[in-house]
Design a protein around this motif. Sequence first.
Motif, PDB file in Angstrom:
ATOM      1  N   ASP A 194       0.847  -1.190   0.000  1.00 50.39           N
ATOM      2  CA  ASP A 194       0.000   0.000   0.000  1.00 50.39           C
ATOM      3  C   ASP A 194       0.884   1.242   0.000  1.00 50.39           C
ATOM      4  N   THR A 195       1.204   1.727  -1.203  1.00 53.97           N
ATOM      5  CA  THR A 195       1.981   2.954  -1.345  1.00 53.97           C
ATOM      6  C   THR A 195       1.254   3.887  -2.302  1.00 53.97           C
ATOM      7  N   LEU A 196       1.693   5.106  -2.341  1.00 46.27           N
ATOM      8  CA  LEU A 196       1.040   6.092  -3.198  1.00 46.27           C
ATOM      9  C   LEU A 196       1.205   5.774  -4.680  1.00 46.27           C
ATOM     10  N   ARG A 197       2.407   5.368  -5.106  1.00 46.19           N
ATOM     11  CA  ARG A 197       2.690   5.174  -6.526  1.00 46.19           C
ATOM     12  C   ARG A 197       2.738   3.720  -6.976  1.00 46.19           C
ATOM     13  N   ASN A 198       2.809   2.795  -6.065  1.00 43.49           N
ATOM     14  CA  ASN A 198       2.993   1.393  -6.441  1.00 43.49           C
ATOM     15  C   ASN A 198       2.117   0.507  -5.574  1.00 43.49           C
ATOM     16  N   LYS A 199       1.434  -0.437  -6.185  1.00 41.02           N
ATOM     17  CA  LYS A 199       0.553  -1.327  -5.443  1.00 41.02           C
ATOM     18  C   LYS A 199       1.048  -2.772  -5.424  1.00 41.02           C
ATOM     19  N   ASP A 241       4.668  -5.595  -5.978  1.00 41.23           N
ATOM     20  CA  ASP A 241       6.113  -5.767  -6.037  1.00 41.23           C
ATOM     21  C   ASP A 241       6.402  -7.260  -6.098  1.00 41.23           C
ATOM     22  N   TYR A 283       8.184  -1.203   2.324  1.00 43.65           N
ATOM     23  CA  TYR A 283       6.778  -1.346   2.694  1.00 43.65           C
ATOM     24  C   TYR A 283       6.460  -2.808   2.976  1.00 43.65           C
TER      25      TYR A 283
END
Length: 110
Positions: free
Chosen positions: A69-74, A76, A99
């Motif tokens: 849960d990040t602003l630019r990447n969902k 990995d 994260y």
Amino acid sequence: MKTIKEIAIEKIPDAFDPDEILPAREGHLVNIERRGFIEGAAFVKQDLTRWHDPEEFPETDVEVLVKIDTLRNKYDIMKHNQHGWWQKAPGGGWCAPKYKPIGWRHIHEL
């Protein structure tokens, strides 16, 4: 790509197919077989694509797709071992993730 229903009809012949005629093989039995095939395929698909709890770890050192849960990447690619979760480092190798994963699932290669 064929649908599961089309494959079921292909794999489970009609009751009156000349190569498949058997006295006990009536139309409703064919339909039951086809329904079972379709439901089984749906179950396998659901199992292969389900998100696992991050506390339920994958096999050691196996790369998996993780949700974060990040602003630019969902998403990995990470792996887990006795030392915790690891993500691919930008310069190569592995590093501790910034994260924490909120879910993971296996990567199935075709």
